[in-house]
Design a protein around this motif. Sequence first.
Motif, PDB file in Angstrom:
ATOM      1  N   ARG A  17       0.828  -1.207   0.000  1.00 48.86           N
ATOM      2  CA  ARG A  17       0.000   0.000   0.000  1.00 48.86           C
ATOM      3  C   ARG A  17       0.862   1.256   0.000  1.00 48.86           C
ATOM      4  NH1 ARG A  17      -1.754   3.058   4.227  1.00 48.86           N
ATOM      5  NH2 ARG A  17      -1.339   1.407   5.766  1.00 48.86           N
ATOM      6  N   ARG A  18       1.920   1.248   0.795  1.00 46.76           N
ATOM      7  CA  ARG A  18       2.806   2.416   0.874  1.00 46.76           C
ATOM      8  C   ARG A  18       3.417   2.734  -0.489  1.00 46.76           C
ATOM      9  NH1 ARG A  18       7.790   3.720   0.839  1.00 46.76           N
ATOM     10  NH2 ARG A  18       8.490   1.563   0.603  1.00 46.76           N
ATOM     11  N   ARG A  19       3.798   1.689  -1.212  1.00 44.67           N
ATOM     12  CA  ARG A  19       4.471   1.896  -2.492  1.00 44.67           C
ATOM     13  C   ARG A  19       3.567   2.533  -3.543  1.00 44.67           C
ATOM     14  NH1 ARG A  19       7.669  -3.904  -3.205  1.00 44.67           N
ATOM     15  NH2 ARG A  19       9.038  -3.685  -1.386  1.00 44.67           N
ATOM     16  N   VAL A  20       2.288   2.274  -3.463  1.00 42.95           N
ATOM     17  CA  VAL A  20       1.373   2.812  -4.477  1.00 42.95           C
ATOM     18  C   VAL A  20       0.751   4.133  -4.034  1.00 42.95           C
ATOM     19  CG1 VAL A  20      -0.796   1.718  -3.739  1.00 42.95           C
ATOM     20  CG2 VAL A  20      -0.331   2.031  -6.183  1.00 42.95           C
ATOM     21  N   THR A  21       1.067   4.549  -2.806  1.00 43.63           N
ATOM     22  CA  THR A  21       0.471   5.768  -2.259  1.00 43.63           C
ATOM     23  C   THR A  21       1.477   6.906  -2.316  1.00 43.63           C
ATOM     24  OG1 THR A  21      -0.845   4.391  -0.762  1.00 43.63           O
ATOM     25  CG2 THR A  21      -0.784   6.749  -0.302  1.00 43.63           C
ATOM     26  N   SER A  22       1.454   7.666  -3.394  1.00 45.28           N
ATOM     27  CA  SER A  22       2.361   8.805  -3.535  1.00 45.28           C
ATOM     28  C   SER A  22       1.896   9.954  -2.640  1.00 45.28           C
ATOM     29  CB  SER A  22       2.385   9.297  -4.990  1.00 45.28           C
ATOM     30  OG  SER A  22       2.788   8.259  -5.855  1.00 45.28           O
ATOM     31  N   PRO A  23       2.830  10.687  -2.040  1.00 45.30           N
ATOM     32  CA  PRO A  23       2.453  11.812  -1.173  1.00 45.30           C
ATOM     33  C   PRO A  23       1.592  12.825  -1.928  1.00 45.30           C
ATOM     34  CG  PRO A  23       4.775  11.276  -0.916  1.00 45.30           C
ATOM     35  CD  PRO A  23       4.287  10.467  -2.074  1.00 45.30           C
ATOM     36  N   ASN A  24       0.485  13.179  -1.317  1.00 37.06           N
ATOM     37  CA  ASN A  24      -0.438  14.174  -1.863  1.00 37.06           C
ATOM     38  C   ASN A  24      -1.055  13.763  -3.211  1.00 37.06           C
ATOM     39  OD1 ASN A  24      -0.004  16.032   0.301  1.00 37.06           O
ATOM     40  ND2 ASN A  24       1.967  16.579  -0.667  1.00 37.06           N
ATOM     41  N   GLY A  25      -1.000  12.460  -3.509  1.00 36.37           N
ATOM     42  CA  GLY A  25      -1.550  11.993  -4.771  1.00 36.37           C
ATOM     43  C   GLY A  25      -2.987  11.509  -4.631  1.00 36.37           C
ATOM     44  N   THR A  26      -3.496  10.938  -5.719  1.00 37.40           N
ATOM     45  CA  THR A  26      -4.885  10.490  -5.741  1.00 37.40           C
ATOM     46  C   THR A  26      -5.128   9.340  -4.768  1.00 37.40           C
ATOM     47  OG1 THR A  26      -4.392   8.986  -7.577  1.00 37.40           O
ATOM     48  CG2 THR A  26      -5.169  11.200  -8.142  1.00 37.40           C
ATOM     49  N   THR A  27      -4.165   8.412  -4.699  1.00 39.22           N
ATOM     50  CA  THR A  27      -4.342   7.266  -3.797  1.00 39.22           C
ATOM     51  C   THR A  27      -4.377   7.722  -2.352  1.00 39.22           C
ATOM     52  OG1 THR A  27      -3.122   5.889  -5.383  1.00 39.22           O
ATOM     53  CG2 THR A  27      -3.456   4.989  -3.169  1.00 39.22           C
ATOM     54  N   GLN A  28      -3.499   8.664  -1.994  1.00 38.13           N
ATOM     55  CA  GLN A  28      -3.498   9.167  -0.622  1.00 38.13           C
ATOM     56  C   GLN A  28      -4.837   9.814  -0.280  1.00 38.13           C
ATOM     57  OE1 GLN A  28      -0.080  11.454   0.696  1.00 38.13           O
ATOM     58  NE2 GLN A  28      -1.336  12.642   2.128  1.00 38.13           N
ATOM     59  N   ALA A  29      -5.417  10.534  -1.223  1.00 32.89           N
ATOM     60  CA  ALA A  29      -6.718  11.168  -0.971  1.00 32.89           C
ATOM     61  C   ALA A  29      -7.781  10.113  -0.678  1.00 32.89           C
ATOM     62  CB  ALA A  29      -7.120  12.012  -2.178  1.00 32.89           C
ATOM     63  N   ALA A  30      -7.767   9.023  -1.429  1.00 40.14           N
ATOM     64  CA  ALA A  30      -8.751   7.965  -1.212  1.00 40.14           C
ATOM     65  C   ALA A  30      -8.513   7.247   0.113  1.00 40.14           C
ATOM     66  CB  ALA A  30      -8.703   6.973  -2.367  1.00 40.14           C
ATOM     67  N   ILE A  31      -7.248   6.930   0.407  1.00 39.89           N
ATOM     68  CA  ILE A  31      -6.927   6.230   1.653  1.00 39.89           C
ATOM     69  C   ILE A  31      -7.313   7.081   2.857  1.00 39.89           C
ATOM     70  CG2 ILE A  31      -5.051   5.324   3.085  1.00 39.89           C
ATOM     71  CD1 ILE A  31      -5.738   3.515   0.732  1.00 39.89           C
TER      72      ILE A  31
END
Length: 273
Positions: free
Chosen positions: A228-242
């Motif tokens: 999960r950490r690897r696909v979650t870029s800082p301030n990116g779309t994935t972080q917003a969803a998580i």
Amino acid sequence: MSTSPITFIGGGNMARSLIAGLVRQGVAPASLHVAEPVTELREQLTAEFGIKTYASATEAAAQGTVWVLAVKPQVLRDVCASLTDIAQGKQPLVVSIAAGITSGQLDRWLGGGQAVVRAMPNTPALLGAGVTGLFATTGVSAAQRAQADTVLASAGRTVWIEDEARMDAVTAVSGSGPAYVFLLAEAMEAAGIAQGLTAEAARTLVVQTLLGASRMLDESGEAPAELRRRVTSPNGTTQAAIESFQADGFEAIVARAIDAATTRGQALSAAND
């Protein structure tokens, strides 16, 4: 592949998946027997696998040294009562896939002194991609434990649980688990459509995403948190969803759901005692 004669008490979907897996692994159809009261199901099993089927549980049970009890928990007590005399005479290895029914209950219903293995497979076993939690009583020999593993490993991976009290947790995590994934897929599809995707596009995107993510979990050897950490870029779309998931208490929702399923499994045992 040689094996002891195996009798399935119940010829529904899970029994069918185990039978298919055993035949694929080279078990002789002549060593497999099924008790199934529905004529149409008996005929289908015979036509598909070339195995012997019986309308009577007692007649089928007399053929096997391994019994796989694959009937609904609500009727298992009555089924065991009908098999008590045979169980006392044959002393089979008894493998039950009924949720919530304890080894102690099974042993008592069969007259005592039985070698009992509890098993909790899940529906991906129908594709040979399941996982089964297993618990063996002290009366189960090493050879019998291996026999039980052979039967259930025909439909996927196996995990042995040393404390029977944890079998309700197995049911809650993996036995019921596919439905949680289907619910997630359902919600993701609906959300994608709400964002303007066609139903066909949303379905393909969701299915392949879940399939690919599952393969990464299985094949990478990495912990879910690291993937999960690897696909979650800082301030990116994935972080917003998580962050949205976690703000709504996602982890707590899952924990409560697993606890609810575990509690229901315990209640099944009490209701059928």
